[in-house]
Write a protein that holds these residues in place. Structure first.
Motif, PDB file in Angstrom:
ATOM      1  N   TRP A  36      62.482  25.894  39.676  1.00  0.00           N
ATOM      2  CA  TRP A  36      62.883  25.812  41.096  1.00  0.00           C
ATOM      3  C   TRP A  36      63.607  24.492  41.351  1.00  0.00           C
ATOM      4  O   TRP A  36      64.588  24.429  42.091  1.00  0.00           O
ATOM      5  N   THR A  40      67.306  24.256  42.747  1.00  0.00           N
ATOM      6  CA  THR A  40      67.558  23.519  43.990  1.00  0.00           C
ATOM      7  C   THR A  40      68.690  22.507  43.806  1.00  0.00           C
ATOM      8  O   THR A  40      69.634  22.474  44.593  1.00  0.00           O
ATOM      9  N   ARG A  44      71.225  25.362  44.900  1.00  0.00           N
ATOM     10  CA  ARG A  44      70.800  25.677  46.261  1.00  0.00           C
ATOM     11  C   ARG A  44      71.237  24.630  47.292  1.00  0.00           C
ATOM     12  O   ARG A  44      71.720  24.968  48.373  1.00  0.00           O
ATOM     13  N   GLU A 130      66.507  14.581  45.517  1.00  0.00           N
ATOM     14  CA  GLU A 130      66.498  15.470  46.681  1.00  0.00           C
ATOM     15  C   GLU A 130      66.496  14.670  47.996  1.00  0.00           C
ATOM     16  O   GLU A 130      67.209  15.003  48.941  1.00  0.00           O
ATOM     17  N   ASN A 200      53.591  26.228  58.143  1.00  0.00           N
ATOM     18  CA  ASN A 200      54.479  25.657  57.122  1.00  0.00           C
ATOM     19  C   ASN A 200      55.232  26.722  56.312  1.00  0.00           C
ATOM     20  O   ASN A 200      56.218  26.436  55.650  1.00  0.00           O
ATOM     21  N   ASP A 203      59.538  27.780  57.076  1.00  0.00           N
ATOM     22  CA  ASP A 203      60.424  26.645  56.874  1.00  0.00           C
ATOM     23  C   ASP A 203      61.885  27.104  56.950  1.00  0.00           C
ATOM     24  O   ASP A 203      62.289  28.015  56.253  1.00  0.00           O
ATOM     25  N   SER A 205      64.584  25.886  55.826  1.00  0.00           N
ATOM     26  CA  SER A 205      65.453  25.794  54.649  1.00  0.00           C
ATOM     27  C   SER A 205      65.246  27.007  53.741  1.00  0.00           C
ATOM     28  O   SER A 205      66.065  27.317  52.899  1.00  0.00           O
ATOM     29  N   ASP A 258      56.146  17.907  59.401  1.00  0.00           N
ATOM     30  CA  ASP A 258      57.168  18.421  58.488  1.00  0.00           C
ATOM     31  C   ASP A 258      58.289  19.073  59.314  1.00  0.00           C
ATOM     32  O   ASP A 258      59.109  18.373  59.883  1.00  0.00           O
ATOM     33  N   ASN A 259      58.282  20.397  59.436  1.00  0.00           N
ATOM     34  CA  ASN A 259      59.438  21.087  60.025  1.00  0.00           C
ATOM     35  C   ASN A 259      59.362  21.261  61.539  1.00  0.00           C
ATOM     36  O   ASN A 259      58.292  21.530  62.093  1.00  0.00           O
ATOM     37  N   ASP A 373      55.271  20.982  52.202  1.00  0.00           N
ATOM     38  CA  ASP A 373      55.439  20.884  50.759  1.00  0.00           C
ATOM     39  C   ASP A 373      56.043  19.552  50.311  1.00  0.00           C
ATOM     40  O   ASP A 373      55.556  18.923  49.368  1.00  0.00           O
ATOM     41  N   ALA A 374      57.113  19.116  50.978  1.00  0.00           N
ATOM     42  CA  ALA A 374      57.765  17.882  50.528  1.00  0.00           C
ATOM     43  C   ALA A 374      56.812  16.690  50.699  1.00  0.00           C
ATOM     44  O   ALA A 374      56.721  15.822  49.819  1.00  0.00           O
ATOM     45  N   ARG A 377      54.338  16.882  47.922  1.00  0.00           N
ATOM     46  CA  ARG A 377      54.914  16.395  46.662  1.00  0.00           C
ATOM     47  C   ARG A 377      54.828  14.872  46.598  1.00  0.00           C
ATOM     48  O   ARG A 377      54.546  14.288  45.550  1.00  0.00           O
ATOM     49  N   LYS A 410      55.558  25.549  47.733  1.00  0.00           N
ATOM     50  CA  LYS A 410      56.989  25.847  47.648  1.00  0.00           C
ATOM     51  C   LYS A 410      57.650  25.049  46.537  1.00  0.00           C
ATOM     52  O   LYS A 410      58.866  24.835  46.545  1.00  0.00           O
TER      53      LYS A 410
HETATM   54  O1  F1X Z   1      58.421  20.446  53.050  1.00  0.00           O
HETATM   55  P1  F1X Z   1      58.613  21.888  53.276  1.00  0.00           P
HETATM   56  O2  F1X Z   1      59.485  22.163  54.448  1.00  0.00           O
HETATM   57  O3  F1X Z   1      57.341  22.640  53.324  1.00  0.00           O
HETATM   58  O4  F1X Z   1      59.369  22.487  52.030  1.00  0.00           O
HETATM   59  C1  F1X Z   1      60.467  21.838  51.538  1.00  0.00           C
HETATM   60  C2  F1X Z   1      61.091  22.612  50.438  1.00  0.00           C
HETATM   61  O5  F1X Z   1      61.617  23.829  50.888  1.00  0.00           O
HETATM   62  O6  F1X Z   1      62.092  21.811  49.999  1.00  0.00           O
HETATM   63  C3  F1X Z   1      61.885  21.488  48.666  1.00  0.00           C
HETATM   64  C4  F1X Z   1      62.852  22.202  47.826  1.00  0.00           C
HETATM   65  O7  F1X Z   1      64.110  22.017  48.338  1.00  0.00           O
HETATM   66  C5  F1X Z   1      60.512  21.821  48.284  1.00  0.00           C
HETATM   67  O8  F1X Z   1      59.667  20.736  48.371  1.00  0.00           O
HETATM   68  C6  F1X Z   1      60.146  22.839  49.249  1.00  0.00           C
HETATM   69  O9  F1X Z   1      60.385  24.032  48.611  1.00  0.00           O
END
Ligand code: F1X
Length: 449
Positions: A36, A40, A44, A130, A200, A203, A205, A258-259, A373-374, A377, A410
């Motif tokens: 992924w 990305t 992407r 990213e 969440n 999203d 994106s 987040d979003n 997700d971000a 991470r 994600k």
């Molecule tokens: O932080 P969010 O909105 O839950 O997700 C963000 C995200 O879509 O962007 C990244 C990939 O581009 C990944 O961390 C994740 O899939």
């Protein structure tokens, strides 16, 4: 292609901050086809995200006064398409403000090891590249340059507004539940947290707001599957901590947002419950300091969401309207606060949290919800932890205050999940790590406790 030798650092600052208790593994790279991260960064971001950004902003990007911005925007896309070497951000003018100089210097700290190695967009750690895409976009726009036609221009505003408008249908049913949640039992906090967690999934994106499925009430269906799709659940620990805060008259609770769009409405619903239940005496929303990751929320987005809901037609959306009015009061009374910080748009691992943010969280915050997700991470330094490594040893050991992560999966990263849950998800869905079907709720006690 394997990562370059010596490229294993995920910790850019070598701060004295507490670190995870376990040895820190390699970060994720985006140079492995089929992942992924690779999709990305190699396709992407340019083909979907920046192409959509171009289409949404075509009218301004084709204006003459936006000529320089358009050239820089195209150059960024070209760099991504050719996976060129990374470059430092443009030098700042000598009269730039201390705030801008500091932010630039922080990016230098992040990028320098990878510039030294002549890394490309695909060979530097994924988290770095990213976040850097969006920082380059901000540079192209001249977001902080008062002389630029792009001064404070948000290229994602169209998508965020569409997300806000399409959120109302689903939100009406969800917001009807919030005032009736039991305030002193675990059921209330657990449902409010579950709503914010599964928000969440929506999203922008991944699920553009104008996609047909975004306009109908799919959230109730998502909530019905909540327990089944949860791969780790610390909600008992969360409820016990919440009850302690409630009994001592309420704590300072932060939501690391987040979003925008539907997810932000679920965060506001959580914050409403936290105040109404007495778990929180104040809620601080931690927000991004510039547009990023398409749908990530700025303070102005949050204020716009609140205003939109407070002005909805009460004969059609009585619960959403009532919530919106309540949220306005919370903001006016100072029970809710907003804080934008550059740290939230940078690629530092969370254990390298910058000051004064870290000390503020350590000294003031009694519980931080980390959304999405971000942000998750970054809690993990975007490193490939053993998925069964305990969240307490990875995150609870260093985070400056008690922390609750609410995330749908994600990206190919995780920790704190039992092996049988991982096997279950694998057997149900080949894309279990990236498609947002599964979620986790983790609680960590934090370094100061
Ligand atoms: O932080 P969010 O909105 O839950 O997700 C963000 C995200 O879509 O962007 C990244 C990939 O581009 C990944 O961390 C994740 O899939």
């Amino acid at each position: 292609m394997a990562p370059l030798a010596g490229s294993s650092t995920a910790s850019f600052q070598n701060t004295e901050n507490p670190k995870p208790k376990l040895p820190i593994p390699e970060p994720i790279y985006s140079n492995i086809p089929g992942t992924w991260a690779y999709d990305t960064m190699s396709r992407r971001v340019d083909e979907e995200i920046l192409q959509r950004t171009y289409e949404d902003n075509k009218d301004v990007l084709e204006r003459e006064d936006f000529g320089t911005i358009r050239s820089k925007f195209d150059a960024l896309r070209k760099d991504l398409q050719t996976s060129s070497k990374l470059q430092m951000l443009e030098e700042l003018p000598s009269d730039a403000s201390p705030e801008r100089k500091r932010e630039w210097q922080e990016w230098k700290t992040i990028l320098q090891p990878f510039l030294d190695r002549q890394d490309t967009w695909l060979t530097a750690p994924w988290m770095v590249t990213e976040f850097y895409v969006y920082r380059r976009l901000i540079e192209a726009i001249g977001f902080w340059d008062q002389d630029s036609p792009g001064y404070l221009y948000d290229p994602f505003v169209k998508q965020k507004r569409a997300g806000l408008e399409s959120s109302v249908g689903s939100a009406e049913a969800m917001l009807a539940k919030i005032p009736n949640l039991p305030k002193s039992s675990s059921e209330g906090i657990n449902l409010a947290a579950s709503i914010a967690l599964w928000g969440n999934k929506m999203d922008l994106s991944l699920w553009p707001a104008d996609a047909s499925h975004a306009t109908i009430d799919i959230f109730s269906t998502i909530l019905d599957k909540a327990q089944e799709n949860l791969l780790h659940d610390d909600s008992d620990k969360l409820a016990a901590h919440g009850e302690q805060l409630r009994q001592r008259g309420g704590g300072n609770v932060d939501i690391i947002v987040d979003n925008a769009g539907f997810e932000l409405i679920t965060d506001l619903a959580l914050a409403q419950f936290l105040v109404d239940s007495g778990i929180a005496s104040s809620v601080t929303f931690q927000l991004k300091s510039h547009p990023t990751f398409v749908s990530d929320a700025l303070e102005r987005d949050l204020l716009e969401h609140v205003e939109h809901y407070a002005n909805l037609d009460p004969s059609i959306y009585p619960n959403a309207r009532q919530s919106g009015e309540k949220w306005e009061t919370f903001l006016k009374d100072g029970k809710w606060k907003c804080n934008e910080d550059n740290f939230w748009v940078q690629a530092f691992a969370m254990w390298d949290m910058t000051e004064p943010l870290r000390t503020d969280l350590k000294e003031r915050c009694d519980l931080a919800f980390v959304k999405g997700d971000a942000n998750y991470r970054r809690l993990l330094g975007d490193c490939k932890w053993d998925m069964t490594a305990s969240f307490e040893d990875v995150v609870g050991a260093y985070f400056p205050c008690p922390v609750c992560a609410l995330r749908t999966l994600k990206a190919e990263i995780g920790c704190g999940m039992d092996a049988d849950q991982i096997e279950r998800a694998q057997s149900l869905d080949d894309n279990w790590q990236t498609n947002g079907r599964f979620g986790v709720l983790h609680f960590g006690s934090g370094a100061s406790n």
